[in-house]
Design a protein around this motif. Structure first.
Motif, mmCIF file in Angstrom:
data_model
loop_
_atom_site.group_PDB
_atom_site.id
_atom_site.type_symbol
_atom_site.label_atom_id
_atom_site.label_comp_id
_atom_site.label_asym_id
_atom_site.label_seq_id
_atom_site.Cartn_x
_atom_site.Cartn_y
_atom_site.Cartn_z
ATOM 1 N N PHE A 25 0.869 -1.179 0.000
ATOM 2 C CA PHE A 25 0.000 0.000 0.000
ATOM 3 C C PHE A 25 0.899 1.219 0.000
ATOM 4 O O PHE A 25 1.967 1.192 0.593
ATOM 5 C CB PHE A 25 -0.873 -0.034 1.262
ATOM 6 C CG PHE A 25 -2.178 0.694 1.179
ATOM 7 C CD1 PHE A 25 -2.989 0.620 0.061
ATOM 8 C CD2 PHE A 25 -2.622 1.441 2.250
ATOM 9 C CE1 PHE A 25 -4.208 1.280 0.012
ATOM 10 C CE2 PHE A 25 -3.840 2.096 2.221
ATOM 11 C CZ PHE A 25 -4.634 2.010 1.088
ATOM 12 N N ASN A 26 0.466 2.289 -0.683
ATOM 13 C CA ASN A 26 1.265 3.510 -0.686
ATOM 14 C C ASN A 26 0.368 4.718 -0.436
ATOM 15 O O ASN A 26 -0.851 4.599 -0.388
ATOM 16 C CB ASN A 26 2.056 3.645 -2.002
ATOM 17 C CG ASN A 26 1.154 3.738 -3.219
ATOM 18 O OD1 ASN A 26 0.125 4.393 -3.207
ATOM 19 N ND2 ASN A 26 1.533 3.047 -4.287
ATOM 20 N N ASP A 27 0.995 5.882 -0.288
ATOM 21 C CA ASP A 27 0.246 7.096 0.036
ATOM 22 C C ASP A 27 -0.746 7.490 -1.049
ATOM 23 O O ASP A 27 -1.825 8.003 -0.755
ATOM 24 C CB ASP A 27 1.214 8.261 0.304
ATOM 25 C CG ASP A 27 1.960 8.118 1.624
ATOM 26 O OD1 ASP A 27 1.551 7.278 2.457
ATOM 27 O OD2 ASP A 27 2.938 8.850 1.830
ATOM 28 N N ILE A 28 -0.408 7.256 -2.308
ATOM 29 C CA ILE A 28 -1.303 7.624 -3.413
ATOM 30 C C ILE A 28 -2.561 6.748 -3.377
ATOM 31 O O ILE A 28 -3.679 7.251 -3.474
ATOM 32 C CB ILE A 28 -0.587 7.518 -4.770
ATOM 33 C CG1 ILE A 28 0.518 8.579 -4.839
ATOM 34 C CG2 ILE A 28 -1.562 7.665 -5.932
ATOM 35 C CD1 ILE A 28 1.464 8.418 -6.007
ATOM 36 N N ALA A 29 -2.377 5.447 -3.220
ATOM 37 C CA ALA A 29 -3.531 4.543 -3.128
ATOM 38 C C ALA A 29 -4.364 4.879 -1.894
ATOM 39 O O ALA A 29 -5.595 4.858 -1.949
ATOM 40 C CB ALA A 29 -3.063 3.093 -3.088
ATOM 41 N N PHE A 30 -3.696 5.202 -0.787
ATOM 42 C CA PHE A 30 -4.380 5.575 0.437
ATOM 43 C C PHE A 30 -5.271 6.792 0.199
ATOM 44 O O PHE A 30 -6.450 6.788 0.555
ATOM 45 C CB PHE A 30 -3.357 5.866 1.544
ATOM 46 C CG PHE A 30 -3.962 6.359 2.826
ATOM 47 C CD1 PHE A 30 -4.445 5.464 3.762
ATOM 48 C CD2 PHE A 30 -4.031 7.714 3.104
ATOM 49 C CE1 PHE A 30 -5.005 5.910 4.949
ATOM 50 C CE2 PHE A 30 -4.584 8.172 4.282
ATOM 51 C CZ PHE A 30 -5.076 7.269 5.214
#
Length: 163
Positions: free
Chosen positions: A46-51
Motif C-alpha cells: 500500500f502507498n500514500d497515493i492509493a491511500f
C-alpha cells in the motif's frame, strides 16, 4: 410519524456524524503511517497515493449515501448507508482493535476507531433500529454486507487479491 426520528433528534441529522468521524480517522491513519504499517506489519502493499485515492472515493460514497438517506425516507438508502458505513466504520474499528492486539503494535487509526467509531456505530445502529427505518433482518443483512465489503477492500486494496 416521521420514520427518521430518534429520541426527539432527527436521524437524518445524526448520520452526518459518520463522514465527520471518517475524516478524522483518515487524518489519524495518514499521520500514523498506515500505508507503511500495511506493508511492514501486515505484509501487504500500500502507498500514500492509493491511500489518498481510496479514502477520497470512500468518503465521497459515504457523503453521497448520507445525502440520499437524509433527504429521503428510502429504505434502500438506509440499507446501503448502513452497509457502507458499517464496513468503513464499525468493522474497520474492529479491524484496528484486533490487529493492534494480534501484532502487539499500534494500528494507525486505533484511537479514532475506539473513541469515535465504536460509540457512533452503537448510537446510529440503535437509532436506525428504533426508528424502524429498516427491519432487524435488513439491518443484520446490511452489517454482513459491510463486513464482506471490508474484507474485499482489504483483500484487493492491501493484498491485491493474493491468496
Amino acid at each position: 410519524m416521521n420514520s427518521f426520528k430518534f429520541w426527539g433528534q432527527p436521524l437524518r441529522r445524526l448520520i452526518w456524524i459518520m463522514p465527520a468521524a471518517f475524516v478524522l480517522h483518515i487524518v489519524e491513519e495518514y499521520r500514523g503511517g498506515f500505508p507503511a504499517w500495511v506493508t511492514h506489519v501486515l505484509g501487504g502493499s500500500f502507498n500514500d497515493i492509493a491511500f489518498a485515492f481510496n479514502n477520497a472515493a470512500f468518503l465521497a460514497i459515504m457523503v453521497g449515501l448520507v445525502v440520499w438517506a437524509s433527504k429521503s425516507e428510502s429504505r434502500l438508502a438506509a440499507f446501503l448507508l448502513i452497509a457502507w458505513s458499517s464496513g468503513n466504520i464499525f468493522w474497520d474499528a474492529l479491524f484496528h482493535v484486533l490487529t493492534t492486539a494480534w501484532f502487539n503494535r499500534y494500528s494507525p487509526g486505533l484511537i479514532t476507531s475506539s473513541v469515535l467509531y465504536l460509540p457512533i456505530s452503537l448510537v446510529i445502529g440503535t437509532a436506525f433500529l428504533q426508528s424502524r427505518t429498516v427491519s432487524v433482518k435488513a439491518f443484520l443483512g446490511a452489517l454482513v454486507s459491510g463486513l464482506c465489503l471490508l474484507v474485499l477492500v482489504i483483500w484487493y486494496g492491501l493484498f491485491h487479491f493474493a491468496v
